[in-house]
Design an enzyme around this catalytic site. Structure first.
Site, PDB file in Angstrom:
ATOM      1  N   CYS A   1      33.543   2.443  -2.993  1.00 38.38           N
ATOM      2  CA  CYS A   1      32.985   1.892  -4.232  1.00 38.38           C
ATOM      3  C   CYS A   1      33.939   0.809  -4.731  1.00 38.38           C
ATOM      4  O   CYS A   1      34.711   0.255  -3.949  1.00 38.38           O
ATOM      5  CB  CYS A   1      32.704   2.979  -5.257  1.00 38.38           C
TER       6      CYS A   1
ATOM      7  N   ASN B   1      37.491   3.240  -6.543  1.00 40.42           N
ATOM      8  CA  ASN B   1      37.813   4.531  -5.919  1.00 40.42           C
ATOM      9  C   ASN B   1      38.261   5.571  -6.937  1.00 40.42           C
ATOM     10  O   ASN B   1      39.128   6.382  -6.661  1.00 40.42           O
ATOM     11  CB  ASN B   1      38.849   4.345  -4.805  1.00 40.42           C
TER      12      ASN B   1
ATOM     13  N   CYS C   1      35.478   6.838  -9.254  1.00 38.46           N
ATOM     14  CA  CYS C   1      34.258   7.495  -9.733  1.00 38.46           C
ATOM     15  C   CYS C   1      33.347   7.893  -8.569  1.00 38.46           C
ATOM     16  O   CYS C   1      33.338   9.032  -8.144  1.00 38.46           O
ATOM     17  CB  CYS C   1      33.493   6.594 -10.715  1.00 38.46           C
ATOM     18  N   ARG C   2      32.587   6.944  -8.057  1.00 42.20           N
ATOM     19  CA  ARG C   2      31.543   7.257  -7.082  1.00 42.20           C
ATOM     20  C   ARG C   2      32.060   7.642  -5.706  1.00 42.20           C
ATOM     21  O   ARG C   2      31.632   8.657  -5.141  1.00 42.20           O
ATOM     22  CB  ARG C   2      30.575   6.072  -6.967  1.00 42.20           C
ATOM     23  N   SER C   3      32.950   6.851  -5.135  1.00 38.98           N
ATOM     24  CA  SER C   3      33.383   7.171  -3.759  1.00 38.98           C
ATOM     25  C   SER C   3      34.183   8.464  -3.680  1.00 38.98           C
ATOM     26  O   SER C   3      34.015   9.220  -2.718  1.00 38.98           O
ATOM     27  CB  SER C   3      34.123   5.996  -3.113  1.00 38.98           C
TER      28      SER C   3
ATOM     29  N   ASP D   1      27.121   2.667 -11.332  1.00 33.75           N
ATOM     30  CA  ASP D   1      28.517   2.913 -11.688  1.00 33.75           C
ATOM     31  C   ASP D   1      28.551   3.572 -13.068  1.00 33.75           C
ATOM     32  O   ASP D   1      28.153   2.963 -14.057  1.00 33.75           O
ATOM     33  CB  ASP D   1      29.286   1.596 -11.708  1.00 33.75           C
TER      34      ASP D   1
END
Length: 175
Positions: A19, A22, A24-26, A138
């Site tokens: 993401c 690095n 939140c999402r990934s 995001d």
């Protein structure tokens, strides 16, 4: 990170989730994927990492809201530390999963070869139920509820991805 292959052992399947920063999402994707790998007893045959396209959070923990959402659903994200994706990783990776089209575009420009560009996929492309979407939103500038919703999207897509990969991983493990 990504280890150098040992020619005397079965080579693990190596996947990286990417993401922006690095945090939140990934990390969510990495932790959910690792959980499924452990549940299936395949930890020895899979290496998972996550990274960001940017370097502004390198060394930091995941966002506190990420850790809280993960914890709420039974995952442990406390040990995560942000990393920036290194284009040198491409040669060691089997799959590079982008969380949105922006990351996909950046990764494609960083990929040194056509083979490496072929390793890149959008996470939601694995989830038939969300085929109309391409990007995992995001949640960074949103509230806790958005972190929960994003984690739910990621979990669904990760389960589909794992379902597709598991037979090949098991086959590779028996060699």
């Amino acid at each position: 990170m990504i280890s150098d292959p040992d020619p005397t052992e079965v080579q693990p399947f190596r996947v990286c989730f990417v993401c922006a920063g690095n945090i939140c999402r990934s990390p969510m994707a990495e932790i959910v994927f690792q959980h499924l790998v452990r549940q299936a007893g395949l930890s020895r045959y899979v290496e998972t990492v996550s990274a960001g396209t940017g370097d502004w959070h390198v060394g930091e923990q995941a966002d506190a809201r990420t850790i809280a959402a993960l914890r709420k659903y039974g995952y442990d994200g406390a040990r995560h530390r942000a990393k920036q994706f290194n284009p040198d990783w491409f040669e060691k990776l089997d799959l590079v999963v982008a969380l949105d089209r922006t990351h996909d575009r950046v990764l494609r420009t960083w990929a040194p070869t056509e083979t490496d560009r072929g390793k890149i996929a959008l996470l939601l492309s694995f989830d038939a139920e969300r085929s109309e979407l391409t990007d995992v939103p995001d949640p960074y500038y949103a509230d806790d509820e958005m972190f929960d919703r994003v984690l739910g999207m990621i979990e669904g897509a990760i389960r589909q991805l794992f379902r597709q990969l598991e037979p090949a991983i098991r086959q590779g493990a028996t060699r």
